[in-house]
Design a protein around this motif. Sequence first.
Motif, PDB file in Angstrom:
ATOM      1  N   SER A   1      -1.400   2.968  -9.469  1.00  0.00           N
ATOM      2  CA  SER A   1      -2.179   1.825  -8.708  1.00  0.00           C
ATOM      3  C   SER A   1      -1.556   0.509  -8.787  1.00  0.00           C
TER       4      SER A   1
ATOM      5  N   GLU B   1       1.160   4.521  -2.697  1.00  0.00           N
ATOM      6  CA  GLU B   1       1.077   5.863  -2.263  1.00  0.00           C
ATOM      7  C   GLU B   1       2.191   6.659  -2.670  1.00  0.00           C
ATOM      8  N   ARG B   2       3.444   5.967  -2.626  1.00  0.00           N
ATOM      9  CA  ARG B   2       4.579   6.833  -2.635  1.00  0.00           C
ATOM     10  C   ARG B   2       4.749   6.996  -4.154  1.00  0.00           C
TER      11      ARG B   2
ATOM     12  N   ALA C   1       0.925  -1.162   0.089  1.00  0.00           N
ATOM     13  CA  ALA C   1       0.102   0.124   0.042  1.00  0.00           C
ATOM     14  C   ALA C   1       0.823   1.016  -0.124  1.00  0.00           C
ATOM     15  N   LEU C   2       2.209   1.164   0.835  1.00  0.00           N
ATOM     16  CA  LEU C   2       2.890   2.142   0.908  1.00  0.00           C
ATOM     17  C   LEU C   2       3.461   2.682  -0.533  1.00  0.00           C
TER      18      LEU C   2
ATOM     19  N   GLY D   1       2.380   6.956  -6.507  1.00  0.00           N
ATOM     20  CA  GLY D   1       1.176   7.383  -7.233  1.00  0.00           C
ATOM     21  C   GLY D   1       0.916   6.571  -8.294  1.00  0.00           C
TER      22      GLY D   1
END
Length: 327
Positions: free
Chosen positions: A209, A204-205, A200-201, A207
């Motif tokens: 999917s 997020e990091r 998940a990180l 950007g």
Amino acid sequence: MRIAVTGSIATDHLMNFPGRFTEQLLADRLDHVSLSFLVDDLLVRRGGVAANVAYGLGCLGLNPLLVGAVGSDFEEYGQLLEKHGVDTGGVRVSAERQTARFLCLTDRDNNQIAAFYAGAMTEAREIDLRSVIGDGTRPDLLLVCANDPEAMARHTRQARELGIPFAADPSQQLARLTGPQASALIDGAEWLFTNEYEAALLAERTGRSPQDILGRVGAWVTTLGERGVRVARQGRPELLVPAVPRSHVTDPTGAGDGFRAGFLAAVARGLSLTDAARIGCAVASCVLDSAGPQGYTPDGALLRHSVRQTYGREAAARLAPVLGGEA
């Protein structure tokens, strides 16, 4: 199959807190946290992500090349790794800094709070893979584990330049990496290793999917703790393999590294992804039952028993050549 493992080499200071971290955190005071935990014990063990993985690979009969930077205090540690089948010819010894230190506090729910002092690891960026990989020792796979960020970037870039397939395992360093840095480490990787939180990180990091990330790697292997492991490949159904059940965990430190060692040892021997994940889970179970990430010996009989009990007698028989002995 020859595997080179780059990344951190460290001494682990492991402590256990008999309570729960969550019970010490006040929801309305999280902007000013000041906590001290009285611990029951302190264990000093050999560790570091790359050294842990290399140790496991060596114990499983491979002869991995360890690449990293250490201090002058590494001599005894290096001898132990070599005794367990690890080639330490790629290790740089610093003249100024001590070997890295990992300090980890584990609570009764196996939640962990950790800090890492880089020390000599900062000099890993100065290691040129061309100088440690000769014609006779050229690896078939380069595993890039958590390390000095510049070293991770350099080793990944050199793997591409040298045409060496590589696996990305950014793990703990995701907290220090920018989006572009993280993207550069994983693009084109044969294997991408994360745990569920890191997956998940990473999204997020960067950007990106999960599907976009998956399209840039050969396979994405995500460990799910007590739920096992997920292996995803673009255009194919996800593979889910259950973990080896455990009623007791001595210390969770290094279980993911043990999984990677078991998984890659199976891949090196041409086994299926299902069997590779099963062996990885069996080795991780051994780590969970020991104090410290290298406090275990992946005994063939114990591994065969774990595989037979969890995945069946047929699987144990098929995997015996990797696990050692007969099922």
